[in-house]
Design an enzyme around this catalytic site. Sequence first.
Site, PDB file in Angstrom:
ATOM      1  CG  ASP A 163      45.291  38.926  39.642  1.00  0.00           C
ATOM      2  OD1 ASP A 163      44.684  37.966  39.125  1.00  0.00           O
ATOM      3  OD2 ASP A 163      46.527  39.044  39.580  1.00  0.00           O
ATOM      4  CB  SER A 218      49.417  41.791  37.671  1.00  0.00           C
ATOM      5  OG  SER A 218      48.964  40.835  38.591  1.00  0.00           O
ATOM      6  CG  ASP A 246      47.690  38.772  35.413  1.00  0.00           C
ATOM      7  OD1 ASP A 246      47.257  38.707  36.574  1.00  0.00           O
ATOM      8  OD2 ASP A 246      48.863  38.479  35.104  1.00  0.00           O
ATOM      9  CG  ASP A 279      48.643  35.917  38.013  1.00  0.00           C
ATOM     10  OD1 ASP A 279      47.865  36.648  38.665  1.00  0.00           O
ATOM     11  OD2 ASP A 279      49.860  36.157  37.893  1.00  0.00           O
TER      12      ASP A 279
END
Length: 449
Positions: A239, A98, A241, A243
Site C-alpha cells: 500500500d 497510507s 506507506d 506497512d
Amino acid sequence: METPEKQLFGTNGVRGIIGEEMNPELVMKIGMALGTMRKGRIGVGRDTRTSGPALSRAMIAGLLATGHDVVDLGVLPTPAVQYLVREHFDAGAVITASHNPPEYNGVKIIEGDGTEMDDTQTICLEGHLFAEKFTLAGWDNMGILTSSPEMVNEYIDAIAGYWKDINADGMTVVADPGSGPACESTPRVLTKMGCRVVTINGMMDGTFPGRMPEPSPEGLQPLSELVRETGAAFGVAHDGDADRAVFVDETGEFLEENEQFALVERFICSDRPGIVVTPVSTSFLAERIAEETGSVVEYTRVGSISVARRMLALSAEGKTVVFGGEGNGGLILPGNQHCRDGAMTAATMVALLKSSGKKLSELKASLPPHAMLKDKIHTESPKELLKKAESAFSDDNLDLTDGVRINRKGMWALLRPSGTEPFMRLYVEAETEKEAEAFRDEITKIISP
C-alpha cells in the site's frame, strides 16, 4: 459520563485532502502539540506523495519550535520509521495517507517503543492542538535539524537477516511497491535474502501513475501478468506507506488477505505455538489454524494500534505471544517489531515457501473452506444502527469489543463504523458464499431496510 473520543485522528492517524482538511498549518500545530507532550530527539519520515515535502517541513518546524532536535529520515516506509524510532529516537512522525488516493495526505505519530500513539494519548494531543496550548522554546533553545536518509539501511539489514537460516537462491519474486516508499527497500530485502527480484511500479512517484495506493485485485493485474511471464514464485504489492503487503500466487491469482494471515499464522505457530492477537474483523480461519497448531486467538478492536499494544501487554505479563496483525495484509511478527511491516511480511513469505517446499497455490488450497463478504452501509446515525443491530440479534452470541459482532455456528458478521471514511462497514463470513449472502441479507434487511 461518556468516554472521550478522538475527533481529528482516525483508526491510524489523521488524513485529509490537501488544501481542504489537510494543510501545512494543521501539520505544524500537530508537530507543536507532539513537541509539547514528548521530550527528546524525534525522527520524521514521509511517503512519496507530492504534498509530502511541504507537510514534512511543517511537522519539522513545529517540533523545532518546541525545542526538539529533529532528524529528517527522508522517504521511507512507515515501519522503517517505527523501527528507527524504537532504536534511536524518543518519538517520531510519518507524513502519509497510507492507502488513500494521491490527493490525500496525513500524519501518524510514533511513540518511543515504535508503536503508533494510542487513543488516550492521541486525545491528549488533540486537546493541545484544539486549545493551541503549546510549550514553545526561546531563541536560545531552538531544536537542531539534521538529515539522515541513510538510516533506512539499518531497517533493511534487520529484515533481510531475520530469516537467517533460509537460503532463497533460485527463487524469483515480482515486487510491486506501487511507486511508494518501498521502491528501494523491499527489492533490497529480497535480494539480500538471495531472491532474483523483478519490479513493476518501482520508481517513486507521488502521482501513483501505475495504480492507486490501495492494492486491489483489479489494480494488480499487471503484477499477475509479470509473475506468470517470469515464472516467479509469487508477487508482492504494498500500500501507500508499505506497512501492508498482499500477494498473488505463482499462477497470478490474488491471495485474499485473510488467507495470507492464516498461512503465515500456520507457519509461525507450527514451529512455536502461542497467542495470536488480531481484531474482531479477522476471518475465522485464524481460529481454525490456532486449533490446528495448539495456539489460541485473542481478539481486539480494529486497528493495528490496538493489536500491537495488546501484544505488548500480554508479553509483559509473561505470556507467549507469537503472531498478530489484521486480515488486510498488515501482519506483525513480534520478534521483529510490534507494528505492521510490509517488507517483513514479504520476507516471511519467502521463508514460508522455502520451508514448505510447496507452491503458494497449493498452500492456499489446504486452508479450510470459507467465504467472506465486505459491504458498506451509508448512514447519518451509526450509533443508532449499532443499537438496532444489538437489539435485533440479542439472541445470538454478541461480541461488543468493536461495533457489534454476531457469532453463529460456522459464521459471523461484524458491523462497525469506519475509522477513516464516513460509512458503516459490514463483514460477513461463512463456510460457503451462499450462506454468507443469506446472513448478509438477513442483517441488512433488519438494520437498513
